[in-house]
Design a protein around this motif. Sequence first.
Motif, PDB file in Angstrom:
ATOM      1  N   ARG A 195       0.824  -1.208   0.000  1.00  0.00           N
ATOM      2  CA  ARG A 195       0.000   0.000   0.000  1.00  0.00           C
ATOM      3  C   ARG A 195       0.861   1.262   0.000  1.00  0.00           C
ATOM      4  NH1 ARG A 195      -4.834   0.447   4.241  1.00  0.00           N
ATOM      5  NH2 ARG A 195      -5.487  -1.291   2.896  1.00  0.00           N
ATOM      6  N   ASP A 196       1.937   1.268   0.796  1.00  0.00           N
ATOM      7  CA  ASP A 196       2.781   2.460   0.852  1.00  0.00           C
ATOM      8  C   ASP A 196       3.487   2.712  -0.480  1.00  0.00           C
ATOM      9  OD1 ASP A 196       4.323   0.084   1.467  1.00  0.00           O
ATOM     10  OD2 ASP A 196       5.986   1.410   1.948  1.00  0.00           O
ATOM     11  N   VAL A 252       2.185   2.042  -3.467  1.00  0.00           N
ATOM     12  CA  VAL A 252       1.175   2.608  -4.360  1.00  0.00           C
ATOM     13  C   VAL A 252       0.914   4.064  -4.013  1.00  0.00           C
ATOM     14  CG1 VAL A 252      -1.208   2.420  -5.161  1.00  0.00           C
ATOM     15  CG2 VAL A 252       0.121   0.350  -4.741  1.00  0.00           C
ATOM     16  N   GLU A 253       0.855   4.380  -2.708  1.00  0.00           N
ATOM     17  CA  GLU A 253       0.632   5.761  -2.290  1.00  0.00           C
ATOM     18  C   GLU A 253       1.780   6.659  -2.742  1.00  0.00           C
ATOM     19  OE1 GLU A 253      -1.949   7.220  -1.004  1.00  0.00           O
ATOM     20  OE2 GLU A 253      -3.098   5.355  -0.970  1.00  0.00           O
ATOM     21  N   LEU A 254       3.005   6.181  -2.606  1.00  0.00           N
ATOM     22  CA  LEU A 254       4.148   6.972  -3.042  1.00  0.00           C
ATOM     23  C   LEU A 254       4.118   7.187  -4.551  1.00  0.00           C
ATOM     24  CD1 LEU A 254       6.763   8.403  -2.341  1.00  0.00           C
ATOM     25  CD2 LEU A 254       7.956   6.201  -2.511  1.00  0.00           C
ATOM     26  N   ARG A 265       1.469   7.412  -6.384  1.00  0.00           N
ATOM     27  CA  ARG A 265       0.437   8.421  -6.653  1.00  0.00           C
ATOM     28  C   ARG A 265       0.993   9.828  -6.454  1.00  0.00           C
ATOM     29  NH1 ARG A 265      -3.463   4.955  -3.407  1.00  0.00           N
ATOM     30  NH2 ARG A 265      -4.506   3.656  -4.976  1.00  0.00           N
ATOM     31  N   VAL A 266       1.820   9.986  -5.420  1.00  0.00           N
ATOM     32  CA  VAL A 266       2.414  11.294  -5.153  1.00  0.00           C
ATOM     33  C   VAL A 266       3.389  11.667  -6.264  1.00  0.00           C
ATOM     34  CG1 VAL A 266       3.928  12.572  -3.587  1.00  0.00           C
ATOM     35  CG2 VAL A 266       2.117  11.116  -2.657  1.00  0.00           C
ATOM     36  N   TRP A 298      -0.649   8.627 -10.333  1.00  0.00           N
ATOM     37  CA  TRP A 298      -1.481   7.426 -10.265  1.00  0.00           C
ATOM     38  C   TRP A 298      -0.642   6.258  -9.758  1.00  0.00           C
ATOM     39  CZ3 TRP A 298      -0.314   3.293 -13.675  1.00  0.00           C
ATOM     40  CH2 TRP A 298       0.611   3.603 -14.683  1.00  0.00           C
ATOM     41  N   GLY A 299      -1.321   5.304  -9.132  1.00  0.00           N
ATOM     42  CA  GLY A 299      -0.624   4.159  -8.566  1.00  0.00           C
ATOM     43  C   GLY A 299      -0.754   2.922  -9.426  1.00  0.00           C
ATOM     44  N   GLU A 333      -6.788   2.906 -11.993  1.00  0.00           N
ATOM     45  CA  GLU A 333      -7.223   4.153 -11.372  1.00  0.00           C
ATOM     46  C   GLU A 333      -7.630   5.179 -12.425  1.00  0.00           C
ATOM     47  OE1 GLU A 333      -4.198   5.511  -8.714  1.00  0.00           O
ATOM     48  OE2 GLU A 333      -4.143   3.637  -7.583  1.00  0.00           O
TER      49      GLU A 333
END
Length: 353
Positions: free
Chosen positions: A327-328, A330-332, A334-335, A339-340, A344
């Motif tokens: 999860r971390d 994918v979040e990174l 996105r930043v 997009w992850g 999406e």
Amino acid sequence: MESYGYGGGFAEDDYDDGYGRRRPQDYQRSDLDALAEIEPYTTLATYLTSRNPPILGPMESANLRRRNAKSPDYAFIWWDIRNTRQWNTFNLQTILATPDLERLLSMPIPQSELPEPAIDDEVLQQGDRMAFLTIVRDYFCTKVTAALAQSVGQRSHQNLSMMLGSELGSSADIAGVYQSPSRPHGQIRVAGFVKSCREWNTMMQAGGDERRREFLQVLSQLQRYMRDHGTRYGYVLTEQELVCVRLATDAENRPIFGCLDIANPIQWNQHGQNRLSICLALWFLHFLAKRDPLPNWAGWDVEVPSAEECSRRYCMSKDPWVPDPRRDEVELARVKRGWGEAEEPYAYGENFR
């Protein structure tokens, strides 16, 4: 039927390969003997299947890090590759079954027109990335470009060459370039990346999750470049093997994001008649990038929609062997890129990365 040296149709009595040469079957044994007395001759098949320079071991470099899954460029991330399919048709038998291609490979050509590069022993023994790129430039680029010059022919007004990406300002390590009167500055149609076999090899796919991430990261880099330039064909070359890759498309030639067709690896020491060598495979992969597609083979170009159309969402469910990202991670992503994961919705920022 197309004459590869001419680039157009021809009548049986008007055959001309662009160099004024006859078909191999038009030569009698006495003709070949007489030709050999004037100047030694060879064939593309012989030229492209000779032994590669011997490399003593894997590339080593102080700058070589196991970086593939650790510090990715967020324009491409390992989980962007979701599916791999076997490209079974990329083999010697299918290549030779292409109309007129076996004739082209067996046509006698003066040896002076097909230079045999010499690589210094010091470069072969140096064992780092820069030395390997020198081998690629001086050996593979020289031989493939010379063979392409004999294959395409002068009348077609096309020029296909293989060169280092640094010579073109390209992010690819190696690029197949097409030039014509309408494209005098060249167009990149084949993408290649050079890796150490310690950094990437096909056995990684059968390893644990960390090894699979590293395997997929290199393929995601290749996919990104191929999609950005609309090229169907690419490859990864190591000092151990060549792996040819094709963007997977649907029946309407629409690219499927994250899906690559991968051919069987060709080993560095594979050479000799009736074997698919690295040079022969690279020559054919670049030959597929000429103006007119070969019979039974897809052309080089793939139309990839713009980022706003969010074509990455046109994808399939992941293969079971592809690891799931944390999860971390994918979040990174996105930043960093907007997009992850592929499914999406479109993010405004991704068009500027």
